[in-house]
Design an enzyme around this catalytic site. Structure first.
Site, PDB file in Angstrom:
ATOM      1  N   ASP A  62       0.964  -1.167  -0.020  1.00 18.01           N
ATOM      2  CA  ASP A  62      -0.068   0.150   0.125  1.00 18.01           C
ATOM      3  C   ASP A  62       0.925   1.011   0.046  1.00 18.01           C
ATOM      4  O   ASP A  62       1.684   1.396   1.151  1.00 18.01           O
ATOM      5  CB  ASP A  62      -0.759  -0.176   1.220  1.00 18.01           C
ATOM      6  CG  ASP A  62      -1.915   1.135   1.271  1.00 18.01           C
ATOM      7  OD1 ASP A  62      -1.388   2.270   0.610  1.00 18.01           O
ATOM      8  OD2 ASP A  62      -2.777   0.891   1.778  1.00 18.01           O
ATOM      9  N   SER A 141      -0.583  13.095 -15.204  1.00 17.78           N
ATOM     10  CA  SER A 141      -1.968  13.204 -15.893  1.00 17.78           C
ATOM     11  C   SER A 141      -1.705  14.662 -16.548  1.00 17.78           C
ATOM     12  O   SER A 141      -1.183  15.688 -16.175  1.00 17.78           O
ATOM     13  CB  SER A 141      -2.947  12.996 -14.834  1.00 17.78           C
ATOM     14  OG  SER A 141      -3.897  13.486 -15.503  1.00 17.78           O
ATOM     15  N   TYR A 154      -7.517  15.695  -7.077  1.00 14.75           N
ATOM     16  CA  TYR A 154      -6.731  14.848  -8.224  1.00 14.75           C
ATOM     17  C   TYR A 154      -5.690  15.651  -8.779  1.00 14.75           C
ATOM     18  O   TYR A 154      -4.329  15.441  -8.971  1.00 14.75           O
ATOM     19  CB  TYR A 154      -7.401  13.913  -8.895  1.00 14.75           C
ATOM     20  CG  TYR A 154      -6.787  13.181 -10.132  1.00 14.75           C
ATOM     21  CD1 TYR A 154      -6.225  11.879  -9.765  1.00 14.75           C
ATOM     22  CD2 TYR A 154      -6.817  13.435 -11.438  1.00 14.75           C
ATOM     23  CE1 TYR A 154      -5.600  11.195 -10.708  1.00 14.75           C
ATOM     24  CE2 TYR A 154      -5.944  12.922 -12.490  1.00 14.75           C
ATOM     25  CZ  TYR A 154      -5.502  11.543 -12.181  1.00 14.75           C
ATOM     26  OH  TYR A 154      -4.826  10.614 -13.088  1.00 14.75           O
ATOM     27  N   ALA A 155      -6.051  16.698  -9.404  1.00 12.82           N
ATOM     28  CA  ALA A 155      -5.278  17.678 -10.099  1.00 12.82           C
ATOM     29  C   ALA A 155      -4.215  18.391  -9.172  1.00 12.82           C
ATOM     30  O   ALA A 155      -3.013  18.419  -9.550  1.00 12.82           O
ATOM     31  CB  ALA A 155      -6.020  18.656 -10.782  1.00 12.82           C
ATOM     32  N   ALA A 156      -4.744  18.558  -8.071  1.00 13.61           N
ATOM     33  CA  ALA A 156      -3.675  19.155  -6.981  1.00 13.61           C
ATOM     34  C   ALA A 156      -2.480  18.175  -6.581  1.00 13.61           C
ATOM     35  O   ALA A 156      -1.299  18.380  -6.616  1.00 13.61           O
ATOM     36  CB  ALA A 156      -4.550  19.475  -5.784  1.00 13.61           C
ATOM     37  N   SER A 157      -3.051  16.822  -6.414  1.00 12.67           N
ATOM     38  CA  SER A 157      -1.977  15.604  -6.091  1.00 12.67           C
ATOM     39  C   SER A 157      -0.868  15.636  -7.518  1.00 12.67           C
ATOM     40  O   SER A 157       0.256  15.379  -7.175  1.00 12.67           O
ATOM     41  CB  SER A 157      -2.439  14.320  -5.908  1.00 12.67           C
ATOM     42  OG  SER A 157      -3.321  14.002  -6.942  1.00 12.67           O
ATOM     43  N   LYS A 158      -1.389  15.511  -8.626  1.00 10.97           N
ATOM     44  CA  LYS A 158      -0.588  15.359  -9.710  1.00 10.97           C
ATOM     45  C   LYS A 158       0.296  16.388 -10.116  1.00 10.97           C
ATOM     46  O   LYS A 158       1.395  16.566 -10.385  1.00 10.97           O
ATOM     47  CB  LYS A 158      -1.549  15.195 -10.914  1.00 10.97           C
ATOM     48  CG  LYS A 158      -2.175  13.616 -10.967  1.00 10.97           C
ATOM     49  CD  LYS A 158      -1.141  12.513 -10.821  1.00 10.97           C
ATOM     50  CE  LYS A 158      -1.888  11.256 -11.157  1.00 10.97           C
ATOM     51  NZ  LYS A 158      -1.077   9.971 -11.149  1.00 10.97           N
TER      52      LYS A 158
END
Ligand SMILES: NC(=O)c1ccc[n+]([C@@H]2O[C@H](COP(=O)([O-])OP(=O)(O)OC[C@H]3O[C@@H](n4cnc5c(N)ncnc54)[C@H](OP(=O)(O)O)[C@@H]3O)[C@@H](O)[C@H]2O)c1
Length: 266
Positions: A62, A141, A154-158
């Site tokens: 994990d 991404s 999601y965009a923040a993490s990428k």
């Protein structure tokens, strides 16, 4: 055969783009440490990889757990003696507007998988990659370069992942270690079905027009070709290539393209 006898740690190897990369790497004779949470799915991927000529080590991991990421690297080195390539591919997406989010823990969790997971694996693999003058890969991404509605977390993490990797690239350049960042557009994996919805649970259906988007096999092929050539970045669609330039002069137009893509599902 760019990856013949190349020791590759591959996260997110149990399905989708990761599974496709595992199969293609095995076909080139790579030695693969396959990581994801599902041991059962990894064993099935490993069996197919061995049938294609690869060597395999299954390490259920994990990536949100730092100790498990360290163990992934240690077990790889114990089995194969080195690490030549680390592919940070494990990821989780979302399909919800911020105002609808029931529990912000969902967005924090996405950050832990997509950003912290890659950071942990990269940190522990780095000394070995410096010894082998190896390769670091981040599967980001198009959402790493521009905003996408329903993808705030999601965009923040990428975006975070890209900032991390672009900084690291400069740090390790003189050690002969390359950093390649891939920017897939929509890909027809099960990721969208598994994307978290407003209630924090997997969506359970795929809102995309799957027949109109890139397959996992094609995406894997493009990533591995770019990694073999130690490219800085791999941009995979004309829309993303055009968007990079358009954003410099008309960023509002890029917002419009992103909005339409989500509405149309392709
Ligand atoms: N599909 C797209 O449209 C698209 C577009 C742009 C970028 N990407 C990126 O491409 C990468 C691969 O996505 P995909 O489309 O192949 O998605 P996928 O089919 O959902 O596969 C995701 C992989 O990540 C693993 N994973 C998820 N959470 C994990 C965790 N906590 N620890 C370890 N492994 C974990 C999953 O395995 P387990 O569930 O067994 O752990 C699975 O192997 C992701 O980083 C994604 O963000 C995808």
């Amino acid at each position: 055969m760019d990856f013949k006898d190349n020791v590759v740690i591959l996260t997110g190897a149990s399905t989708g783009i990761g599974e496709a990369m595992a199969h293609q790497l095995a076909g080139q004779g790579a030695w693969l440490a396959l990581a994801a949470r599902s041991a059962q799915k990894l064993e099935a991927v490993a069996a197919e990889c061995r049938a294609r000529g690869g060597r395999t080590l299954v390490v259920p991991t994990d990536v949100t757990d730092e100790a498990e990421c360290r163990e992934l690297v240690e077990r790889t080195v114990a089995e194969f003696g080195r690490v030549d390539t680390l592919i940070n591919n494990a990821g989780l997406s979302m399909w919800m507007k911020l105002e609808d989010v029931a529990d912000l823990g969902s967005l924090e969790y996405i950050m832990r998988v997509n950003f912290f997971g890659s950071m942990y694996c990269t940190y522990y693999a780095l000394p070995h990659l410096k010894r082998s003058r190896g390769r670091i890969v981040a599967v980001a991404s198009v959402a790493a370069r521009t905003g996408i509605p329903t993808r705030t977390g999601y965009a923040a993490s990428k975006h975070a992942l890209v900032g991390f990797m672009e900084s690291l690239r400069i740090e390790v350049e003189d050690d002969g270690v390359s950093v390649t960042i891939a920017f897939p557009d929509f890909v027809g994996s099960g990721m969208h079905t598994r994307s978290l919805g407003a209630d924090g649970q997997p969506l359970g259906h795929n809102p995309l027009q799957v027949d109109k988007i890139m397959t996992s096999d094609e995406c894997a092929r493009l990533i591995l070709a770019g990694v073999a050539a130690r490219q800085r970045q791999i941009v995979m669609s004309n829309r993303a290539r055009f968007g990079q330039w358009l954003k410099l002069i008309a960023p509002g137009r890029v917002d419009g393209i992103a909005k339409k893509a989500i509405e149309k599902g392709r």
